[in-house]
Write an enzyme that holds these catalytic residues in place. Sequence first.
Site, PDB file in Angstrom:
ATOM      1  N   LYS A 177       0.838  -1.203   0.000  1.00 10.02           N
ATOM      2  CA  LYS A 177       0.000   0.000   0.000  1.00 10.02           C
ATOM      3  C   LYS A 177       0.867   1.246   0.000  1.00 10.02           C
ATOM      4  CE  LYS A 177      -1.701   2.686   2.984  1.00 10.02           C
ATOM      5  NZ  LYS A 177      -1.468   3.936   2.233  1.00 10.02           N
ATOM      6  N   GLY A 229       6.772   4.022   8.317  1.00 11.80           N
ATOM      7  CA  GLY A 229       6.114   5.328   8.387  1.00 11.80           C
ATOM      8  C   GLY A 229       6.437   6.006   9.702  1.00 11.80           C
ATOM      9  N   SER A 230       5.560   6.899  10.099  1.00  9.45           N
ATOM     10  CA  SER A 230       5.822   7.697  11.298  1.00  9.45           C
ATOM     11  C   SER A 230       5.673   6.843  12.555  1.00  9.45           C
ATOM     12  CB  SER A 230       4.836   8.865  11.352  1.00  9.45           C
ATOM     13  OG  SER A 230       3.524   8.355  11.389  1.00  9.45           O
ATOM     14  N   THR A 231       6.299   7.291  13.617  1.00  7.71           N
ATOM     15  CA  THR A 231       6.204   6.571  14.886  1.00  7.71           C
ATOM     16  C   THR A 231       4.765   6.577  15.385  1.00  7.71           C
ATOM     17  OG1 THR A 231       8.519   6.944  15.421  1.00  7.71           O
ATOM     18  CG2 THR A 231       7.026   6.590  17.281  1.00  7.71           C
ATOM     19  N   ALA A 233       1.894   6.589  13.653  1.00  7.08           N
ATOM     20  CA  ALA A 233       1.092   5.581  12.938  1.00  7.08           C
ATOM     21  C   ALA A 233       1.590   4.180  13.280  1.00  7.08           C
ATOM     22  CB  ALA A 233       1.168   5.829  11.430  1.00  7.08           C
ATOM     23  N   GLY A 234       2.899   4.048  13.472  1.00  5.23           N
ATOM     24  CA  GLY A 234       3.467   2.740  13.804  1.00  5.23           C
ATOM     25  C   GLY A 234       2.934   2.209  15.127  1.00  5.23           C
ATOM     26  N   CYS A 285      14.212   8.939   6.901  1.00  5.87           N
ATOM     27  CA  CYS A 285      14.077   8.486   8.290  1.00  5.87           C
ATOM     28  C   CYS A 285      15.429   8.423   8.998  1.00  5.87           C
ATOM     29  CB  CYS A 285      13.421   7.123   8.316  1.00  5.87           C
ATOM     30  SG  CYS A 285      14.288   5.909   7.287  1.00  5.87           S
ATOM     31  N   GLU A 384      11.527  14.514  15.139  1.00  6.11           N
ATOM     32  CA  GLU A 384      11.854  14.336  13.725  1.00  6.11           C
ATOM     33  C   GLU A 384      11.225  15.494  12.935  1.00  6.11           C
ATOM     34  OE1 GLU A 384       9.931  11.099  11.527  1.00  6.11           O
ATOM     35  OE2 GLU A 384      11.940  10.497  10.899  1.00  6.11           O
TER      36      GLU A 384
HETATM   37  P1  NAD Z   1       2.818   8.104   7.826  1.00  3.11           P
HETATM   38  O1  NAD Z   1       2.978   7.346   9.086  1.00  3.11           O
HETATM   39  O2  NAD Z   1       1.904   9.255   7.808  1.00  3.11           O
HETATM   40  O3  NAD Z   1       2.302   7.122   6.671  1.00  3.11           O
HETATM   41  C1  NAD Z   1       3.043   6.002   6.262  1.00  3.11           C
HETATM   42  C2  NAD Z   1       2.120   5.040   5.547  1.00  3.11           C
HETATM   43  O4  NAD Z   1       1.214   4.488   6.502  1.00  3.11           O
HETATM   44  C3  NAD Z   1       1.243   5.671   4.474  1.00  3.11           C
HETATM   45  O5  NAD Z   1       1.073   4.744   3.432  1.00  3.11           O
HETATM   46  C4  NAD Z   1      -0.074   5.916   5.210  1.00  3.11           C
HETATM   47  O6  NAD Z   1      -1.184   5.967   4.338  1.00  3.11           O
HETATM   48  C5  NAD Z   1      -0.128   4.707   6.120  1.00  3.11           C
HETATM   49  N1  NAD Z   1      -0.837   4.874   7.384  1.00  3.11           N
HETATM   50  C6  NAD Z   1      -0.914   5.984   8.163  1.00  3.11           C
HETATM   51  N2  NAD Z   1      -1.585   5.710   9.303  1.00  3.11           N
HETATM   52  C7  NAD Z   1      -1.909   4.384   9.251  1.00  3.11           C
HETATM   53  C8  NAD Z   1      -2.590   3.496  10.137  1.00  3.11           C
HETATM   54  N3  NAD Z   1      -3.064   3.914  11.301  1.00  3.11           N
HETATM   55  N4  NAD Z   1      -2.730   2.206   9.772  1.00  3.11           N
HETATM   56  C9  NAD Z   1      -2.242   1.761   8.604  1.00  3.11           C
HETATM   57  N5  NAD Z   1      -1.605   2.560   7.704  1.00  3.11           N
HETATM   58  C10 NAD Z   1      -1.437   3.857   8.038  1.00  3.11           C
HETATM   59  O7  NAD Z   1       4.297   8.496   7.352  1.00  3.11           O
HETATM   60  P2  NAD Z   1       4.734   9.363   6.078  1.00  3.11           P
HETATM   61  O8  NAD Z   1       4.500  10.800   6.393  1.00  3.11           O
HETATM   62  O9  NAD Z   1       4.142   8.783   4.843  1.00  3.11           O
HETATM   63  O10 NAD Z   1       6.304   9.044   6.027  1.00  3.11           O
HETATM   64  C11 NAD Z   1       7.232   9.713   6.781  1.00  3.11           C
HETATM   65  C12 NAD Z   1       7.567   8.929   8.029  1.00  3.11           C
HETATM   66  O11 NAD Z   1       8.040   7.632   7.661  1.00  3.11           O
HETATM   67  C13 NAD Z   1       8.685   9.562   8.824  1.00  3.11           C
HETATM   68  O12 NAD Z   1       8.377   9.499  10.181  1.00  3.11           O
HETATM   69  C14 NAD Z   1       9.887   8.681   8.514  1.00  3.11           C
HETATM   70  O13 NAD Z   1      10.882   8.688   9.489  1.00  3.11           O
HETATM   71  C15 NAD Z   1       9.245   7.355   8.364  1.00  3.11           C
HETATM   72  N6  NAD Z   1      10.111   6.458   7.577  1.00  3.11           N
HETATM   73  C16 NAD Z   1      10.777   5.442   8.238  1.00  3.11           C
HETATM   74  C17 NAD Z   1      11.643   4.612   7.533  1.00  3.11           C
HETATM   75  C18 NAD Z   1      12.390   3.485   8.220  1.00  3.11           C
HETATM   76  O14 NAD Z   1      12.833   2.571   7.518  1.00  3.11           O
HETATM   77  N7  NAD Z   1      12.543   3.501   9.525  1.00  3.11           N
HETATM   78  C19 NAD Z   1      11.837   4.813   6.169  1.00  3.11           C
HETATM   79  C20 NAD Z   1      11.151   5.852   5.535  1.00  3.11           C
HETATM   80  C21 NAD Z   1      10.276   6.670   6.266  1.00  3.11           C
END
Ligand code: NAD
Length: 481
Positions: A177, A229-231, A233-234, A285, A384
């Site tokens: 996704k 993704g972000s902490t 959402a994670g 990230c 971040e």
């Molecule tokens: P985000 O968390 O907003 O979204 C990431 C993805 O998750 C998107 O596809 C989004 O649609 C989906 N999403 C969001 N909330 C969700 C939920 N509750 N359940 C399921 N899916 C959900 O992050 P972003 O703004 O797209 O990306 C930037 C972030 O990603 C930064 O915090 C960055 O540090 C992190 N990142 C981490 C790594 C790593 O390998 N550690 C690599 C790249 C980016």
Amino acid sequence: MVIERSQLFIGGEWLAPASGDTFEVHSPHDQSLVAVVPKASNADADAALQAARAALDAPWSTSSTPKERAELIRSLSAAIQARGNEVTSTVTAEMGTPAKFAMFGHLYAATTVLDGYAELVENYTFEEQRSGVISPTLIQKVPVGVAVGIVPWNVPMVIAAFKLGAALASGSPIVLKPSPEAPVSSFVLADALADIDLPPGLVSILPGDADLGRHLVSHPLVDKVSFTGSTAAGRSVGATCGELLKRCTLELGGKSAGIVLDDADLATTVPQLLDAGLQNNGQVCAAQTRLLVPRSRHAEIVDAFADHMRSLAVGNPADPSTDIGPLVAERQRERVEGYIKAGVDEGAKLVVGGGRPSDLDSGWYVEPTLFDDVDNQSRIAREEIFGPVLAVVPYDDDDHAVALANDSDFGLSGSVWTSDADRGVAVASRVRTGLCAINSGLIVDPKSPFGGFKASGIGREMGPEGLSAFLETRTVVLPPG
Ligand code: NAD
């Protein structure tokens, strides 16, 4: 020319989406319309997961050999490479990554990750016999099941490759996704997948919003979630996976420290370390955004950082001479500008940048920005920012540098810069992050495990550890005697 797509890649086929909803992607450089692509719905996800579940019982998942898997992954890497110009121009158009960086940071990184998985799968031990207590046992590594890979916008091709490489190597079907901000390159990835001899049901790509992500994560047909993704959402994804007992890998945010030791050679350190902080317009990230510098050389080092940052070319990301392009969206620029204001309000010394480039009247640009004398407890040192904003934190001695590096909620990446390799290894070995490089701006090694300590995540991608995360372990107790 506006890119228009009307079908979704579901179970290895191009199919009409269940709804007519679309994403419009606008250029972060000039806001022109870049693309209109389908937005996947829950019904599309259900179809993709049914296809994936069927694939799990098909010969690819149950009985393909490591050699066959390696060949499939290599053919995908070659198909992406063959579309290389399309990959790089698409990521530049959709999220503003400078063309100069797209070739290495998006295209080469993605194919190298896949090539790494191909090499790995050929050498991985999927089955071994052990002695057992009463009779011998066979320990088997089998596909984890149906996987979902959730991808952020910042390096969409590379993060997709992290998940796809592990899924294909393990034999697990996967539904990817991509995010709403950068869905277009995922269609180029799907084109590459359509170019190869992909078994039915094995891969689907469904660009969608967070609601679709939630639907996928909680879906009963899903066994494993690989989230990047972000902490924030994670945490939510991890909570759902915990409740439903799904296997889960979380790759989250970072606030990594580049430690410049007092014997560092500035001529090589400064450009590489700043690149490790500013690449992809600071939207990485693992970016090295805290610059720890020894008080004994503080002024000299900050001057060198400042001179280099002032020399960077900011502008149209499609221009091959551009170093820093726009941020992905207006919302992202507001966020970054909010942090710059917080830095000033908290008393950090603004040395370079801090505003919008005066010669650019459109686009989500922010000047490369350097703060000095930053308190490691302040927001710009702890949170971040995800933009071209770096914070210099002075330290007294090596112990103090390690303590500052580790005084963070995150633990993703980092680096040490020194003319003494042994001293570098000694310092790096005390830094509590998933990766720490010595005299190298390589913030991720595509053949080695990557992931975070602390709030930077749980689990690893790439290397044998990344493959293991897509496998279940089964013990077969053999007949006695
Ligand atoms: P985000 O968390 O907003 O979204 C990431 C993805 O998750 C998107 O596809 C989004 O649609 C989906 N999403 C969001 N909330 C969700 C939920 N509750 N359940 C399921 N899916 C959900 O992050 P972003 O703004 O797209 O990306 C930037 C972030 O990603 C930064 O915090 C960055 O540090 C992190 N990142 C981490 C790594 C790593 O390998 N550690 C690599 C790249 C980016």
